[in-house]
Design an enzyme around this catalytic site. Structure first.
Site, short mmCIF file in Angstrom:
data_model
loop_
_atom_site.label_atom_id
_atom_site.label_comp_id
_atom_site.label_asym_id
_atom_site.label_seq_id
_atom_site.Cartn_x
_atom_site.Cartn_y
_atom_site.Cartn_z
CD GLU A 99 -2.79 1.49 0.42
OE1 GLU A 99 -2.41 1.52 -0.75
OE2 GLU A 99 -3.95 1.77 0.77
CG ASP A 100 -0.85 4.84 -1.60
OD1 ASP A 100 -1.56 4.24 -0.75
OD2 ASP A 100 -1.32 5.68 -2.39
CG ASP A 103 -4.80 9.50 6.67
OD1 ASP A 103 -4.43 9.84 7.79
OD2 ASP A 103 -5.46 10.28 5.93
CG PHE A 152 -3.43 15.56 0.34
CD1 PHE A 152 -4.34 14.58 0.76
CD2 PHE A 152 -3.14 15.66 -1.01
CE1 PHE A 152 -4.94 13.73 -0.16
CE2 PHE A 152 -3.75 14.82 -1.94
CZ PHE A 152 -4.66 13.85 -1.51
NE ARG A 165 -2.80 8.10 -10.13
CZ ARG A 165 -3.39 7.67 -9.03
NH1 ARG A 165 -2.66 7.22 -8.03
NH2 ARG A 165 -4.71 7.71 -8.89
#
Ligand code: IMP
Length: 178
Positions: A99-100, A103, A152, A165
């Site tokens: 997973e990136d 959160d 963010f 991206r």
């Protein structure tokens, strides 16, 4: 799109060094075994590709699962939807979910439960970025790249409304006129 600028947070060199470290640890842990690497689209596609190219001494297969929770906003909706499920069977396999960002934890919690229901032999999770400040549920993370503040971020596969991206580094979106 709101007026903003991108401020570098993690440079490309630091990313590749850390990804190599994680890959080395994973290679040691799964030495000589078969591993199904499951990348979570779209955000983890660059991390997943770099991780894979640094794994040594194990047999790997790769699959992807796509889900969405953010839409075009910068706040999670909390509702996770699977947009594309796995092609490979998971039952009895050693699985590494990639997973990136973690959160709130809701996305990983949902996907881990989804995979557990198919009875893998083992399930571990690698996450590039950990934002611990807004965690709503505790989730198991076995390999963690960086802990970052509650900002963010974009780049290295991670988007803001499908933008950025392509950046080779992780940057923070700073909104102007706020
Ligand atoms: P969680 O469900 O709140 O843990 O959020 C995880 C998902 O939200 C990840 O798959 C990311 O794609 C996305 N996400 C969380 N933080 C950010 C961010 O800073 N930038 C872009 N996407 C993010």
């Amino acid at each position: 799109m709101r007026l903003h600028r991108i401020e570098p947070l993690i440079e490309a060199d630091a990313l590749s060094a850390r990804v190599r470290d994680l890959a080395m640890q994973i290679s040691v842990d799964y030495q000589g075994r078969d591993l199904l690497v499951v990348g979570i689209l779209k955000g983890a596609f660059v991390f997943c590709a770099d991780l894979l190219r640094n794994l040594h001494g194990l047999r790997t297969q790769v699959d992807f699962i796509a889900c969405s929770s953010y839409g075009v906003a910068t706040e999670t909706s909390g509702v996770v939807r699977i947009l594309k499920d796995l092609n490979e069977p998971v039952t009895g396999r050693e699985v590494l979910l990639v997973e990136d960002i973690v959160d709130t934890g809701l996305t990983l919690q949902y996907l881990q439960a989804h995979l557990h229901r198919q009875h893998p032999r083992s399930l571990r999770t690698a996450v590039l970025l950990d934002k611990p400040y807004r965690r709503q549920v505790s989730v198991q993370v076995d390999y963690r790249g960086f802990e970052i503040p509650d900002v963010f971020v974009v780049g290295y596969g991670i988007d803001w409304a499908e933008h950025y991206r392509h950046l080779p580094y992780i940057g923070v979106v700073r909104f102007l006129n706020d």
